[in-house]
Design a protein around this motif. Structure first.
Motif, short mmCIF file in Angstrom:
data_model
loop_
_atom_site.label_atom_id
_atom_site.label_comp_id
_atom_site.label_asym_id
_atom_site.label_seq_id
_atom_site.Cartn_x
_atom_site.Cartn_y
_atom_site.Cartn_z
N ALA A 1 0.83 -1.21 0.00
CA ALA A 1 0.00 0.00 0.00
C ALA A 1 0.85 1.25 0.00
O ALA A 1 0.56 2.22 -0.71
CB ALA A 1 -0.94 -0.01 1.21
N VAL A 2 1.93 1.26 0.78
CA VAL A 2 2.81 2.43 0.82
C VAL A 2 3.48 2.64 -0.53
O VAL A 2 3.59 3.77 -1.03
CB VAL A 2 3.86 2.26 1.93
CG1 VAL A 2 4.90 3.36 1.86
CG2 VAL A 2 3.19 2.27 3.30
N ALA B 1 1.01 4.14 -2.94
CA ALA B 1 0.78 5.56 -2.66
C ALA B 1 1.92 6.42 -3.16
O ALA B 1 1.70 7.51 -3.72
CB ALA B 1 0.58 5.76 -1.16
N VAL B 2 3.15 5.94 -2.98
CA VAL B 2 4.30 6.72 -3.46
C VAL B 2 4.28 6.81 -4.98
O VAL B 2 4.54 7.87 -5.56
CB VAL B 2 5.60 6.07 -2.95
CG1 VAL B 2 6.81 6.74 -3.61
CG2 VAL B 2 5.70 6.19 -1.44
N ALA C 1 1.68 6.66 -6.93
CA ALA C 1 0.60 7.57 -7.33
C ALA C 1 1.01 9.02 -7.14
O ALA C 1 0.72 9.87 -7.99
CB ALA C 1 -0.67 7.26 -6.53
N ALA C 2 1.70 9.32 -6.03
CA ALA C 2 2.14 10.69 -5.81
C ALA C 2 3.15 11.12 -6.86
O ALA C 2 3.11 12.27 -7.36
CB ALA C 2 2.76 10.82 -4.41
#
Length: 410
Positions: free
Chosen positions: A43-44, A47-48, A50-51
């Protein structure tokens, strides 16, 4: 011979020969956390990623108010893209000199932020338009910007609520094929409420009018649009805003989209109020400051030696009473003097009768009734807030209150 001690069962081993972690309800919590940890890591990582993708995507265009390549709500990519489909070549300029050059060549220039330009920049654009006969489209100019760009049109109001404005019968070609325009309220607007203008000079026309003014006005090759939200991605789809925006901007085959920049050599800072003041303000302000300094020096001079008075100062109560009486007499404040006399008499009477000072007037009158000969009406007229018309009435009131207090003392 003693029995052998019981031994613990051996831990199960996996195929590789290593001890397998126990599972089930009695398994340690650390093992369960280790099993959930890969999902957390995944998940982390997502998220990275996507950012990073969002940052890269935003780096492909410059976001800001009415930026021609910005797909955000405040950008204007939708209008620019449709103009390109209509055969209009849109070129973005960020310096005043470049926009003025296009005006001298007879082109069309859209000025997105006139309030951020200095007086010198606005003068350059106005002179270039007059020299080359170009067309200048200005979004929500204020009074200062209008004074440089055109005459005969002045701001006359604002639309602070979400409003739909219809084109009148006298609009003609100024409506640009739009029948109804819609502007957002002040909170959702890009740069404050939509501005309305009053066109009163020769050769000036207006359209989409309301009680306070018109949302669109034109004078001498300068077209004013009262709201930048008519061109944004969020606002162009409302009502007939797209018709006005596209028809007004596609009048020529080339359009200069002028977005003022802070790096413009001709204007590195936004204009202030001082920049628009006349030249004679400086000498007059200096003369006023000099006069104020001289007046302060003259009034601040000490007249005579300093009077030294020993402290603390002791003042007799009788002097305070007489001083207050003289002040009340000079101000003809008979009612205030009467109120002070009645309050003092009521306090003394309450002390004699064993009442509290804050007792109501009715309670004091009820306590006085058995001890005096006056009727309750006479006592109320004596102690109540009855007006005193003359100095003689005030002296009579003082004598009557003194007599009443002495009568209770007996």
């Amino acid at each position: 011979m003693s029995a052998p001690a019981p031994t613990e069962p051996a831990a199960p081993r996996d195929a590789a020969g290593t001890d397998a972690a126990p599972s089930g309800p009695g398994a340690p919590r650390g093992a369960a956390q280790e099993r959930r940890r890969p999902w957390l890591v995944a998940a982390v990582v997502l998220a990275v990623i996507a950012a990073v993708l969002v940052s890269v995507a935003r780096g492909l265009y410059r976001d800001g108010p009415l930026e021609p390549d910005a797909p955000t709500g405040q950008g204007a990519k939708a209008v620019v893209q449709v103009l390109g489909d209509l055969g209009v070549e849109v070129e973005t300029k960020r310096h005043t000199a470049d926009a003025a050059e296009d005006l001298r060549a007879g082109g069309t220039v859209l000025l997105t932020a006139p309030k951020s330009l200095s007086g010198e920049q606005l003068t350059t654009l106005a002179e270039a338009r007059e020299e080359g006969g170009g067309r200048l489209i200005v979004l929500r100019p204020d009074f200062v910007a209008l004074s440089y760009l055109t005459s005969g049109i002045t701001p006359s109001g604002a639309l602070r609520e979400q409003t739909r404005v219809e084109a009148g019968a006298a609009c003609g070609d100024l409506s640009h094929g739009a029948r109804v325009l819609e502007v957002p309220d002040e909170e959702d607007a890009l740069d404050g409420p939509a501005s309305l203008y009053s066109a009163s000079g020769a050769g000036t026309t207006s359209c989409f009018g309301s009680e306070s003014g018109a949302l669109v006005a034109e004078s001498d090759g300068v077209l004013l649009l009262g709201s930048p939200d008519l061109l944004t991605n969020d606002g162009v789809g409302r009502a007939d805003n797209s018709a006005l925006a596209l028809n007004a901007l596609s009048a020529s085959e080339e359009l200069t989209w002028y977005v003022p920049s802070a790096t413009d050599p001709q204007g590195t800072s936004s204009p202030s109020l001082v920049d628009h003041l006349p030249g004679w303000i400086g000498p007059v302000a200096a003369w006023l400051v000099l006069a104020a300094v001289l007046a302060l020096i003259a009034l601040g001079r000490r007249r005579g030696p300093v009077v030294v008075e020993p402290l603390p100062v002791t003042v007799r109560p009788q002097e305070l009473v007489l001083g207050r009486a003289r002040l009340l007499q000079q101000a003809s404040a008979r009612d205030a003097a009467a109120a002070a006399l009645r309050a003092a008499a009521a306090a003394r009477l309450a002390d004699r009768l064993g009442l509290r000072h804050e007792s109501a007037l009715d309670g004091l009158l009820a306590a006085l009734a058995p001890h005096v000969e006056e009727s309750p009406e006479q006592l109320r007229a004596l102690l109540g807030p009855a007006p005193v018309a003359t100095d003689r009435d005030l002296v009579r009131l003082a004598h009557d209150l003194d007599r009443l207090v002495k009568e209770i003392d007996r």
